[in-house]
Design an enzyme around this catalytic site. Structure first.
Site, PDB file in Angstrom:
ATOM      1  N   GLU A   1       2.001  -9.108  -0.090  1.00 23.19           N
ATOM      2  CA  GLU A   1       2.964 -10.086   0.415  1.00 23.19           C
ATOM      3  C   GLU A   1       2.265 -11.425   0.608  1.00 23.19           C
ATOM      4  OE1 GLU A   1       6.423  -7.827   2.985  1.00 23.19           O
ATOM      5  OE2 GLU A   1       4.752  -8.719   4.070  1.00 23.19           O
ATOM      6  N   CYS A   2       2.796 -12.463   0.021  1.00 21.73           N
ATOM      7  CA  CYS A   2       2.327 -13.831   0.228  1.00 21.73           C
ATOM      8  C   CYS A   2       0.818 -13.937  -0.012  1.00 21.73           C
ATOM      9  CB  CYS A   2       2.717 -14.327   1.621  1.00 21.73           C
ATOM     10  SG  CYS A   2       2.710 -16.124   1.784  1.00 21.73           S
ATOM     11  N   GLY A   3      -0.005 -14.026   1.032  1.00 18.41           N
ATOM     12  CA  GLY A   3      -1.441 -14.101   0.829  1.00 18.41           C
ATOM     13  C   GLY A   3      -1.981 -12.894   0.091  1.00 18.41           C
TER      14      GLY A   3
ATOM     15  N   SER B   1       4.831 -10.440  -4.087  1.00 16.64           N
ATOM     16  CA  SER B   1       5.704 -11.621  -4.047  1.00 16.64           C
ATOM     17  C   SER B   1       5.344 -12.433  -2.804  1.00 16.64           C
ATOM     18  CB  SER B   1       7.175 -11.237  -4.009  1.00 16.64           C
ATOM     19  OG  SER B   1       7.523 -10.753  -2.726  1.00 16.64           O
TER      20      SER B   1
ATOM     21  N   TYR C   1      -0.318 -11.174  -2.086  1.00 19.33           N
ATOM     22  CA  TYR C   1       0.125 -11.387  -3.470  1.00 19.33           C
ATOM     23  C   TYR C   1      -0.867 -12.281  -4.209  1.00 19.33           C
ATOM     24  CZ  TYR C   1       3.427 -13.198  -7.096  1.00 19.33           C
ATOM     25  OH  TYR C   1       4.049 -13.565  -8.258  1.00 19.33           O
TER      26      TYR C   1
END
Length: 440
Positions: free
Chosen positions: A331-333, A432, A335
């Site tokens: 997730e985010c970081g 993502s 990803y």
């Protein structure tokens, strides 16, 4: 439905961000905890930073409640759980009290939704710098704006002098709202900030001293007894809720200063459903436990540690080996760490896991912020194809290239407007920028 224990609560809110509600909230929490009160803190809206400070101030886990991302039954379930071992619930709003998105009543994401749903009286923090009697006009507007929300009292923040305070007190007295705090401008204690908001609680070396100072501030400048008396009984009952299902039985979870953004209610639900969380630290060059059946890399600040992550050979090789046979999700970081390269703010490019074809950059900053509803396009640790998950994005990274990887989800914003496909998937690896909060 079973009744909730007789906890009481209130919501600390303000007309806008920057009014001082976080300072007042932490001061109140620290002072109540020091008095021996069983206090539990709640943050309205999507936020990883404030709940960690809340937990440090109270000695109890932080909790997020989000009226847009969470179904009503989940809100009730989480608040009922928080109330089980608390004498008082102190909730902190986000932005202004009524700030939310265009959505059905009660599901706008505004702090006012949480106040109304649980009958939480509002302690309104007014930044009165640069004004005097006008503060009464602002308060009058809040009193009449939404009949579902009751003002319990007001805290006058950033007062310039005793005369300044007297003028405002005289102006608000006819409104019948008690002044439950008066904080001089010089008394404010500012927590350190960084590009994505406050520095994390675990990175604030003098946090204990700051919290003691905040408790002292509350005792000097807040009417602690009046605030406790203003708290109202919670209007909720325990109920069943549908959580995000655990992605596996044993979950390898990256957890350190680079990967720390994981919602407490998600982890608690996974444990309650029988999953085991096995934490490891990429910054300590640790690999995911090979006995686990799924690996999850949360968001955080990998851009601040990109050099160390790129040099963490045991972590990277272990992650690549894990992904050969088992799902890995970022997730985010997380990803970004799964991608081929990450360019930091100084323009230095770091080679990372290479499990996705993603290339990202922080030297070309662009804010991405908002609620998201994701419809999954393929199986992943978030769920099966067609499943809808609500959450949010908040990052400054720019995607230089997604390469040839297939997308993970179709996104809409909070008002249902299509945003197109997002995220990446390749083999067992998915990721993502979307932070999952709850099933839609």
């Amino acid at each position: 439905m079973s009744p909730v224990p007789p906890a009481r609560g209130l919501l600390v809110a303000a007309p806008r961000s920057g009014s001082g509600k976080t300072t007042v909230t932490l001061a109140l929490l620290a002072a109540l905890a020091r008095r021996g009160v069983a206090v539990r803190a709640v943050k309205s809206g999507p936020d990883y930073i404030d709940p960690a400070f809340h937990a440090a101030a109270t000695g109890r886990p932080g909790l997020n409640l989000d009226s847009w991302a969470m179904p009503p039954a989940l809100l009730d379930h989480l608040m009922a759980g928080a109330a089980q071992d608390a004498d008082i619930i102190v909730a902190e709003g986000a932005m202004g009290l009524f700030d939310g998105v265009a959505a059905e009543p009660g599901r706008t994401g505004a702090g006012a939704d949480i106040a109304a749903r649980f009958a939480l009286p509002v302690l309104l923090v007014l930044d009165v710098s640069g004004q005097s009697q006008t503060a009464a006009a602002v308060l009058r507007g809040f009193l009449g704006h939404d009949p579902r929300v009751r003002m319990a009292g007001v805290v006058l923040n950033k007062l310039g002098s005793a005369r300044h305070e007297r003028m405002i007190r005289e102006a608000v007295a006819p409104l019948g709202v008690p002044v439950l705090g008066a904080v001089p401008r010089e008394a404010g204690i500012v927590l350190p900030e960084r590009h994505l908001g406050l520095v994390q609680a675990g990175e604030t070396d003098d946090l204990s001293a700051r919290l003691r100072a905040l408790a002292d501030l509350a005792e000097r400048h807040l009417d602690m007894d009046g605030i406790r008396a203003a708290a109202g009984p919670l209007a909720c009952a325990a109920t069943a809720a549908h959580h995000l299902p655990p992605p596996g039985q044993r979950i390898a979870l990256a957890r350190d200063a680079a990967f720390s953004f994981m919602y407490a209610h998600v982890l608690e639900a996974w444990r309650a459903m029988g999953a085991e969380i096995v934490a490891f630290s990429p910054l300590a060059d640790a690999a995911p436990d090979p006995s686990c059946d799924v690996c999850w890399l949360p968001g955080g600040y990998p851009e601040l540690h990109a050099g160390r992550l790129a040099a963490a050979s045991r972590f990277l090789e272990g992650l690549r080996h894990f992904a050969q046979t088992r799902p890995v999700h970022g997730e985010c970081g997380g990803y970004m760490a799964l991608g081929r390269t990450l360019e930091d703010a100084d323009g230095t490019t770091h080679a990372l896991a290479g499990l996705l074809d993603l290339e990202t950059s922080f030297s070309r900053r662009r804010m991405n912020l908002g609620y998201r509803e994701a419809t999954l396009l393929a199986p992943s640790p978030l769920g099966m194809p067609g499943a809808r998950v609500r959450g949010h994005e908040f990052h400054y990274a720019t995607v230089v290239s997604r390469g040839a990887d297939a997308p993970l989800a179709d996104l809409c914003d909070a008002e249902g407007r299509p945003l197109g496909v997002s995220g990446s998937r390749r083999g067992t690896v998915t990721g993502s920028f979307f932070h999952a909060i709850a099933r839609a």
